[in-house]
Design a protein around this motif. Structure first.
Motif, PDB file in Angstrom:
ATOM      1  N   HIS A 117      10.794   1.131   6.972  1.00 31.39           N
ATOM      2  CA  HIS A 117       9.641   0.618   7.723  1.00 31.39           C
ATOM      3  C   HIS A 117       9.216  -0.766   7.259  1.00 31.39           C
ATOM      4  N   ALA A 118       9.691  -1.187   6.083  1.00 35.79           N
ATOM      5  CA  ALA A 118       9.368  -2.534   5.617  1.00 35.79           C
ATOM      6  C   ALA A 118      10.256  -3.584   6.256  1.00 35.79           C
ATOM      7  N   LEU A 119      11.478  -3.187   6.670  1.00 35.72           N
ATOM      8  CA  LEU A 119      12.391  -4.149   7.291  1.00 35.72           C
ATOM      9  C   LEU A 119      11.813  -4.636   8.611  1.00 35.72           C
ATOM     10  N   PRO A 120      11.956  -5.925   8.899  1.00 32.95           N
ATOM     11  CA  PRO A 120      11.459  -6.430  10.189  1.00 32.95           C
ATOM     12  C   PRO A 120      12.193  -5.782  11.338  1.00 32.95           C
ATOM     13  N   LEU A 164      18.557  -1.860   3.437  1.00 28.11           N
ATOM     14  CA  LEU A 164      17.997  -0.512   3.401  1.00 28.11           C
ATOM     15  C   LEU A 164      18.561   0.275   2.223  1.00 28.11           C
ATOM     16  N   LEU A 165      19.877   0.238   2.072  1.00 27.73           N
ATOM     17  CA  LEU A 165      20.517   1.029   1.029  1.00 27.73           C
ATOM     18  C   LEU A 165      20.143   0.513  -0.363  1.00 27.73           C
ATOM     19  N   VAL A 205       0.836  -1.203   0.000  1.00 24.08           N
ATOM     20  CA  VAL A 205       0.000   0.000   0.000  1.00 24.08           C
ATOM     21  C   VAL A 205       0.870   1.252   0.000  1.00 24.08           C
ATOM     22  N   ALA A 206       1.949   1.256   0.787  1.00 26.13           N
ATOM     23  CA  ALA A 206       2.837   2.418   0.841  1.00 26.13           C
ATOM     24  C   ALA A 206       3.506   2.666  -0.498  1.00 26.13           C
ATOM     25  N   LEU A 211      13.469   5.691   0.934  1.00 24.30           N
ATOM     26  CA  LEU A 211      14.200   5.357   2.158  1.00 24.30           C
ATOM     27  C   LEU A 211      13.235   5.064   3.300  1.00 24.30           C
ATOM     28  N   TRP A 212      12.225   5.896   3.435  1.00 24.29           N
ATOM     29  CA  TRP A 212      11.268   5.721   4.529  1.00 24.29           C
ATOM     30  C   TRP A 212      10.505   4.410   4.388  1.00 24.29           C
TER      31      TRP A 212
END
Length: 559
Positions: free
Chosen positions: A211-214, A97-98, A16-17, A206-207
């Protein structure tokens, strides 16, 4: 079932994001290119035309370099190199993340550019005709995700004494997207709203990925039924009051207190302070300093049943590295408290003019000891372990010297060496395995003779260290031995060092293994340490799992 539903909900939230970010990007682009009812003029050539009219050769050259930082080959190369380095340092979340942010912004940029299809500014463009449209700026989006991400990682990973450099690196990294945006406007490749959308696209990517990472698994501190008294033995030159308070808070949060602070003396590196801690009933002693402070505490605690907590606050921090502890002091202390108890060996060190003492990591004679003695404390405080490289360069031309080696009473061998290093552990800074077979709990000592011949020999030595390859034989740059007792005898007095601290010069060094001499806390899943063939893995669970006062293996006699 609950875990599966939670994972599906998290995945749905990420989807959704991402779709929301794409929808917002496309909606803004369509509003700019097709304003409803002709409410505004979609053209934005004013600023871009002014910049095109005021171009200079110098500014054009600068803009070429700045744009080059965000071209696809550069972005891919920097992202891959940074992610690989982070994975080598076991920072998988940072690597994901990167790489994830760069990939996500690229996917959204390509999709939005295709759907919006905005014409580029009507000026002479310095980069010719690119295959994508003007909105949003892919260069700026990539620069924001990559260099902005690197800045955030620097801010997050560099702590303690590296906190200020981390903030400066973060600020510097976040100026790169702004400079890239300015260069794209100068080169006539984008409208102002294009680069603004690129900045937002990269930042939003990035955001979303963050926020998707556990979430990190947060261990609930396990409080022993009877909290063990604890003491912080610290080196006052490397540990300030603020860090002491933070470390105390970590111990208190894990159920240990009150915590006593004991400053180590420069002459004994903290031996007397550790002894006072034991006399006061402490069963946990946190050694906060470099390898000298850690070794002093280890020697005092050996065979007593008290447990050592290694808190890396020095230059080398070899024992902490080889036990798999993080480099940040607070994180290392928390990892040890929530980890497991492990028995490790120590070394007994003797020599002419050298009273018997303990060592926990490495002892050397020759080149390495000369480097240690030639590296000033002030320089080490400013640069950290790279300060040793400056002294090493000054001693590369030191002559080899004759050395006789005796291992476990076998017939002695004689070599011409630059240095001889005996280790209880094997890994140096940067993950270099100087002693590939060494383990801190195998009951054996490992010796390497460094004996390169000229510049080519030094190059072969460096190559073997970096690749981990070894060639047998006395004529190799690195010759290895193993045993329980190792005797080194030089032709005349040579520099000597013990756990990174220079000691008086002398002709001899005798190293004896002290198996299972020390109880130490290590992370529950150590990354760098590995059990030796005869070593003990210790016990999982809260501190205190090993009974206080229990004699430790063969150290009953050695103590």
């Amino acid at each position: 079932m609950t875990t599966t539903r939670g994972g599906r909900a998290a995945a749905l939230g990420v989807l959704v994001a991402v779709l929301g970010q794409l929808a917002a990007l496309v909606a803004v682009g369509l509003l700019l290119t097709h304003p409803p009812g002709g409410w505004w003029d979609p053209g934005e050539n004013g600023l871009v035309s002014w910049l095109a009219a005021h171009r200079t050769p110098a500014l054009t050259t600068v803009s070429t370099w700045l744009s080059g930082l965000a071209f696809t080959p550069a972005v891919v190369a920097v992202t891959a190199a940074a992610a690989a380095l982070l994975l080598l340092r076991h920072r998988w979340r940072a690597a994901v993340l990167l790489a994830g942010a760069v990939t996500l912004q690229a996917a959204l940029f390509v999709t939005a550019a295709h759907l919006v299809d905005r014409a580029r500014p009507d000026v002479v463009r310095l980069d010719g005709s690119l295959p994508t449209s003007s909105f949003p700026s892919g260069h700026v989006g990539a620069a924001t995700a990559l260099y902005g991400g690197l800045g955030l990682l620097a801010l997050h990973l560099l702590r303690g004494r590296w906190r200020v450099p981390g903030v400066l690196l973060c600020a510097l990294a976040w100026t790169v997207p702004v400079l890239v945006a300015a260069s794209r406007l100068y080169r006539g490749m984008h409208h102002p709203t294009d680069v603004a959308a690129g900045l937002l696209n990269g930042a939003a990517a990035l955001w979303v990925v963050a926020h998707a990472l556990p979430a990190r698994e947060r261990r609930t501190p396990v409080v022993p039924a009877a909290p063990l008294p604890a003491a912080l033995v610290h080196n006052p030159t490397t540990v300030d009051d603020a860090l002491l308070e933070r470390l105390t808070a970590v111990l208190t949060a894990h159920g240990h207190g009150p915590v006593r602070h004991l400053a180590g003396d420069a002459e004994d590196c903290g031996r007397a302070a550790a002894a006072r801690a034991l006399a006061d009933g402490a069963r946990l002693v946190a050694a906060c300093g470099g390898d000298g402070t850690v070794t002093a505490c280890a020697e005092t605690l050996a065979g007593t049943g008290a447990t050592l907590l290694v808190v890396p606050c020095g230059t080398g921090n070899l024992l902490a590295r080889n036990l798999g502890l993080p480099t940040d002091p607070e994180t290392a202390l928390a990892a040890a408290l929530t980890g497991r108890t492990r028995r490790i060996d120590l070394m007994r060190v003797e020599g002419d003019g050298l009273p018997a003492r303990a060592a926990a990591t490495m002892v050397g004679m020759g080149f390495d000891a000369a480097v240690m003695a030639d590296t000033g404390r002030a320089l080490k405080r400013r640069l950290g372990w790279p300060a040793y490289l400056i002294a090493a360069a000054r001693h590369l031309r030191d002559r080899r010297f004759p050395l006789t080696v005796t291992v476990d009473g076998a017939p002695p061998v004689r070599r011409q060496v630059r240095t001889a290093i005996v280790g209880n552990v094997g890994t140096l800074q940067g993950g270099v395995r100087l002693l590939p077979d060494a383990a801190p709990d195998d009951g054996l000592l490992d010796l390497v003779l460094v004996q390169p011949h000229g510049p080519r020999g030094w190059w072969q030595t460096l190559l073997e260290l970096l690749t981990g390859t070894r060639r047998p034989g006395p004529d190799t740059p690195l010759e290895h031995f193993r045993g329980r007792r190792i005797e080194l005898t030089a032709d005349h007095a040579r520099p000597r060092e013990c756990d990174g601290d220079p000691v008086d010069e002398g002709r001899t060094l005798t190293l004896t293994a002290r198996p299972d001499a020390l109880l130490v806390r290590v992370p529950a899943a150590p990354q760098d340490a590995r059990p030796g063939p005869g070593g003990s893995e210790g016990q999982d669970g809260p501190v205190g799992a090993v009974e206080a006062g229990e004699p430790v293996g063969a150290d009953r006699e050695a103590a």
